[in-house]
Scaffold this motif. Structure first.
Motif, PDB file in Angstrom:
ATOM      1  N   TYR A 189       9.621   3.820  -1.155  1.00 26.78           N
ATOM      2  CA  TYR A 189       8.885   5.142  -1.176  1.00 26.78           C
ATOM      3  C   TYR A 189       7.922   4.852   0.159  1.00 26.78           C
ATOM      4  CZ  TYR A 189       4.915   7.977  -1.334  1.00 26.78           C
ATOM      5  OH  TYR A 189       3.308   8.444  -1.170  1.00 26.78           O
ATOM      6  N   LEU A 190       6.996   3.875   0.285  1.00 25.67           N
ATOM      7  CA  LEU A 190       6.134   3.347   1.337  1.00 25.67           C
ATOM      8  C   LEU A 190       7.837   3.414   2.563  1.00 25.67           C
ATOM      9  CD1 LEU A 190       4.120   0.132   0.406  1.00 25.67           C
ATOM     10  CD2 LEU A 190       3.824   2.164   0.469  1.00 25.67           C
ATOM     11  N   TYR A 193       8.178   6.706   3.638  1.00 25.96           N
ATOM     12  CA  TYR A 193       7.325   7.750   3.771  1.00 25.96           C
ATOM     13  C   TYR A 193       7.360   8.985   4.391  1.00 25.96           C
ATOM     14  CZ  TYR A 193       2.474   8.701   3.233  1.00 25.96           C
ATOM     15  OH  TYR A 193       1.518  10.218   3.466  1.00 25.96           O
ATOM     16  N   ARG A 201       5.727  12.949  -1.443  1.00 22.11           N
ATOM     17  CA  ARG A 201       4.527  12.101  -0.635  1.00 22.11           C
ATOM     18  C   ARG A 201       3.878  12.373  -1.448  1.00 22.11           C
ATOM     19  NH1 ARG A 201       3.667  12.209   5.697  1.00 22.11           N
ATOM     20  NH2 ARG A 201       5.282  12.369   6.773  1.00 22.11           N
ATOM     21  N   GLY A 205       4.766   9.312  -4.589  1.00 17.73           N
ATOM     22  CA  GLY A 205       3.418   8.588  -4.744  1.00 17.73           C
ATOM     23  C   GLY A 205       2.632   9.153  -6.165  1.00 17.73           C
ATOM     24  N   HIS A 227      -0.226   6.594  -0.934  1.00 12.10           N
ATOM     25  CA  HIS A 227       0.243   5.914   0.474  1.00 12.10           C
ATOM     26  C   HIS A 227      -0.590   3.964   0.285  1.00 12.10           C
ATOM     27  CE1 HIS A 227       1.800   3.331   3.988  1.00 12.10           C
ATOM     28  NE2 HIS A 227       2.448   3.980   3.796  1.00 12.10           N
ATOM     29  N   SER A 231       0.809   0.155  -0.825  1.00  9.81           N
ATOM     30  CA  SER A 231       0.501  -0.743  -0.306  1.00  9.81           C
ATOM     31  C   SER A 231      -0.865  -1.612  -0.457  1.00  9.81           C
ATOM     32  CB  SER A 231      -0.576  -0.349   1.551  1.00  9.81           C
ATOM     33  OG  SER A 231       1.122   0.528   2.109  1.00  9.81           O
TER      34      SER A 231
END
Length: 242
Positions: A189-190, A193, A201, A205, A227, A231
């Motif tokens: 996903y990251l 993105y 997103r 997410g 995000h 992260s």
């Protein structure tokens, strides 16, 4: 790479296991199963009448060939001894962790169709896997699962950056229950993105963040975007591993 489609119809290119690695994992699992059967039969009483011996033998066969793999894959969220040795894991078609029903259907499909009863010692599983883009056997098609690699080469790992405002929070997380398949999905996903539209997103997410929050026992706050949350978790995980 093999494409896995999430519930939001977003494609994640997780590393689908190839036939050779699956075959080695299967051989290890079969060796363990047959070893257990041999041990049980050697320790069994020899004075049983034929009818009782047949019933006990059939029960043990089903328990070891179906019950054992079902229990192991359920308890380990998709990893048998062979898959652990080869760095593989069974996941759902959407990349999520399997449950009891997935493991049971795979075990039944493997015993009846893919390998033993009708499978001609694996001939059917081999034939179906060769024509499957994701290397699936019949049991995988019935259960809606796929086998993936969880050992990702270093050059393919997305290096998540720790958001400074979340560093202290992330340092206190319990990451011991964070499953590998969820880490892979978050990493994908990251890495993709910026290829996703704004709605995808947020939707994807949020779903990943909710699953991660349950695993680490620290849910994402509503005002925190998925995000930086993901992260922070992946960056902290990498920091501890290094």
């Amino acid at each position: 790479m093999g494409d896995l489609v999430t519930g939001e119809a977003v494609v994640l290119d997780l590393r689908v296991a190839q036939l050779a690695s699956r075959a080695v994992a299967f051989a290890i699992d079969v060796a363990v199963q047959f070893g257990l059967l041999l041990l049980v039969f050697l320790l069994a009483p020899v004075d049983l009448d034929s009818a009782l011996a047949t019933a006990v033998g059939l029960t043990l066969l089903i328990a070891v060939m179906i019950g054992l793999p079902t229990a192991v894959e359920t308890a380990t969220r998709g990893r048998s001894l062979g898959k652990l040795a080869m760095g593989l894991r069974v996941v759902r078609d959407d990349g999520g962790a399997i449950r009891f029903r997935h493991a049971l259907v795979r075990a039944l499909g493997g015993f009846v169709v893919d390998f033993w009863v009708l499978g001609l010692a694996g001939a059917i599983a081999l034939f179906v896997s060769l024509f499957s883009p994701q290397g699936k056997r019949v049991g995988d098609y019935l259960a809606g699962t796929v086998v993936i690699h969880v050992r990702v080469p270093k050059q393919e790992v997305e290096l998540a950056t720790m958001p400074p405002q979340l560093a202290e929070w992330a340092a206190g997380l319990d990451l011991s229950q964070l499953p590998e398949e969820l880490v892979l999905a978050a990493r994908q996903y990251l890495s993709r993105y910026h290829e996703l539209n704004e709605q995808a997103r947020w939707d994807l997410g949020s779903r990943l963040s909710n699953d991660v929050g349950v695993a680490v026992r620290s849910p994402r706050l509503e005002y925190t975007h998925p995000h930086p949350y993901l992260s922070a978790v992946l960056a902290e995980r990498r920091r501890r591993a290094s």
